[in-house]
Motif scaffolding. Structure first.
Motif, PDB file in Angstrom:
ATOM      1  N   MET A 183       0.846  -1.187   0.000  1.00 24.35           N
ATOM      2  CA  MET A 183       0.000   0.000   0.000  1.00 24.35           C
ATOM      3  C   MET A 183       0.886   1.242   0.000  1.00 24.35           C
ATOM      4  N   ALA A 184       0.452   2.265  -0.728  1.00 23.13           N
ATOM      5  CA  ALA A 184       1.205   3.517  -0.782  1.00 23.13           C
ATOM      6  C   ALA A 184       0.249   4.700  -0.756  1.00 23.13           C
ATOM      7  N   THR A 185       0.762   5.843  -0.323  1.00 23.53           N
ATOM      8  CA  THR A 185      -0.022   7.071  -0.281  1.00 23.53           C
ATOM      9  C   THR A 185       0.956   8.245  -0.440  1.00 23.53           C
ATOM     10  N   LEU A 186       0.452   9.476  -0.244  1.00 17.87           N
ATOM     11  CA  LEU A 186       1.287  10.654  -0.455  1.00 17.87           C
ATOM     12  C   LEU A 186       1.188  11.628   0.714  1.00 17.87           C
ATOM     13  N   GLY A 187       2.212  12.479   0.829  1.00 15.50           N
ATOM     14  CA  GLY A 187       2.211  13.565   1.802  1.00 15.50           C
ATOM     15  C   GLY A 187       2.778  14.815   1.171  1.00 15.50           C
ATOM     16  N   LEU A 211      -8.257  -6.543  -0.834  1.00 17.57           N
ATOM     17  CA  LEU A 211      -9.354  -7.445  -0.463  1.00 17.57           C
ATOM     18  C   LEU A 211      -9.241  -7.871   1.003  1.00 17.57           C
ATOM     19  N   LYS A 212      -8.017  -8.069   1.465  1.00 18.10           N
ATOM     20  CA  LYS A 212      -7.787  -8.407   2.875  1.00 18.10           C
ATOM     21  C   LYS A 212      -8.179  -7.243   3.775  1.00 18.10           C
ATOM     22  N   LEU A 213      -7.789  -6.033   3.399  1.00 19.27           N
ATOM     23  CA  LEU A 213      -8.092  -4.847   4.200  1.00 19.27           C
ATOM     24  C   LEU A 213      -9.592  -4.630   4.335  1.00 19.27           C
ATOM     25  N   ALA A 214     -10.318  -4.850   3.254  1.00 22.05           N
ATOM     26  CA  ALA A 214     -11.764  -4.599   3.266  1.00 22.05           C
ATOM     27  C   ALA A 214     -12.527  -5.554   4.172  1.00 22.05           C
ATOM     28  N   PRO A 263     -11.678  -5.964  10.531  1.00 22.40           N
ATOM     29  CA  PRO A 263     -12.524  -5.094  11.360  1.00 22.40           C
ATOM     30  C   PRO A 263     -11.815  -3.788  11.689  1.00 22.40           C
ATOM     31  N   PRO A 264     -12.570  -2.727  11.986  1.00 16.89           N
ATOM     32  CA  PRO A 264     -11.945  -1.467  12.415  1.00 16.89           C
ATOM     33  C   PRO A 264     -11.047  -1.703  13.621  1.00 16.89           C
ATOM     34  N   SER A 265      -9.902  -1.039  13.643  1.00 20.54           N
ATOM     35  CA  SER A 265      -8.933  -1.230  14.721  1.00 20.54           C
ATOM     36  C   SER A 265      -9.137  -0.178  15.810  1.00 20.54           C
ATOM     37  N   GLU A 276      -8.955   5.542   8.702  1.00 26.05           N
ATOM     38  CA  GLU A 276      -8.948   4.148   8.275  1.00 26.05           C
ATOM     39  C   GLU A 276      -7.540   3.612   8.034  1.00 26.05           C
ATOM     40  N   GLN A 277      -6.599   4.487   7.639  1.00 23.33           N
ATOM     41  CA  GLN A 277      -5.252   4.022   7.341  1.00 23.33           C
ATOM     42  C   GLN A 277      -4.540   3.470   8.581  1.00 23.33           C
ATOM     43  N   LEU A 278      -5.010   3.862   9.773  1.00 17.58           N
ATOM     44  CA  LEU A 278      -4.412   3.309  10.988  1.00 17.58           C
ATOM     45  C   LEU A 278      -4.705   1.815  11.127  1.00 17.58           C
ATOM     46  N   ARG A 279      -5.775   1.357  10.523  1.00 16.79           N
ATOM     47  CA  ARG A 279      -6.068  -0.073  10.540  1.00 16.79           C
ATOM     48  C   ARG A 279      -4.921  -0.851   9.889  1.00 16.79           C
ATOM     49  N   VAL A 280      -4.376  -0.291   8.826  1.00 10.60           N
ATOM     50  CA  VAL A 280      -3.283  -0.956   8.105  1.00 10.60           C
ATOM     51  C   VAL A 280      -2.054  -1.085   9.009  1.00 10.60           C
TER      52      VAL A 280
END
Length: 257
Positions: A131-135, A201-204, A207-209, A218-222
């Motif tokens: 997984m990747a994102t930006l800042g 698919l695994k992330l979806a 459960p919420p963390s 939501e990214q904290l779940r990862v």
């Protein structure tokens, strides 16, 4: 990873598009510019190079018809989807041919091709990351202290250590001098994500963390799943449309173009 292997990965931009919005009702259908807002976002996403298409994933016939009306591709997702990630995952279940899914927010009509291309390349060139994102740098104290501006701190290898609505990292001796530091100390997290299909698919289905529920991020779940998130850096954020004043400013900008 060898460049020829990176280029073999297929990718799809998915724009989750929910009809209802509390602060700006049905904002994705607002069309004072001559185009619905969702069309601006769709067309901006289509400018990114190296992807294999753009699709809108929506919960409502009205948005689906609007997208098809301007020649875009739209799919209906179930009413049980609780988040944009769930909508992207629903598309992923029906697209086993796609390796990387890029989640672009529907209310960001000025999303840059650079942002999409950057987040895609992060996964193409780092096969160990799912997984990747930006800042982007934060340079004002007002934004740093704004809970609506999500902050991210990273390790030297670019992996996210934590995301928060609070100012992080906390500077014990004061923030002012650090706001102009080079390289930047504070980073705003941008709501664009790239996922490998199997991880999405695994992330979806996870459960919420606990931290996710506290911060509403939501990214904290990862991170709590023990999975790394690679964060790329870009100079400027795209501007999301959340309020009537945001949309009015966008309309004025479009009229001056």
């Amino acid at each position: 990873m060898k460049p020829e292997l990176a280029l073999s990965l297929s990718s799809l931009v998915v724009i989750p598009a929910r009809l209802h919005s509390s602060r700006l009702p049905e904002k994705l259908l607002l069309a004072e510019t001559g185009k619905p807002l969702i069309q601006h976002t769709y067309e901006a996403a289509c400018l990114a190079r190296g992807t294999d298409g753009v699709v809108v994933a929506t919960d409502h016939d009205t948005i689906c018809q609007a997208v098809q009306g301007f020649g875009g591709e739209a799919v209906m997702t179930s009413e049980t989807c609780a988040s944009g990630t769930d909508r992207v995952a629903e598309v992923a279940r029906s697209r086993p041919d796609v390796d990387i899914f890029i989640n672009v927010q529907g209310d960001e009509p000025e999303i840059s091709a650079e942002a999409i291309e950057t987040v895609r390349r992060l996964l193409e060139l780092n096969p160990e990351v799912s997984m990747a994102t930006l800042g982007t740098p934060i340079r004002s104290l007002e934004k740093l202290q704004d809970p609506a501006c999500v902050k991210v701190v990273c390790a030297e290898n670019g992996r996210a250590l934590y995301f928060s609505r609070s100012p992080i990292p906390h500077v014990r001796d004061g923030f002012d001098e650090m706001l102009s530091a080079e390289p930047a100390v504070f980073y705003q997290h941008l709501g664009i994500y790239a996922y490998r299909r199997d991880f999405l698919l695994k992330l979806a289905t996870a459960p919420p963390s606990p931290l996710e529920q506290l911060e509403k991020l939501e990214q904290l779940r990862v991170l709590e799943m023990g999975e790394p998130i690679l964060v790329g850096k870009i100079a400027e954020p795209s501007i999301g449309i959340d309020t009537p004043s945001d949309y009015a400013a966008f309309v004025r900008k479009m009229s001056n173009c």
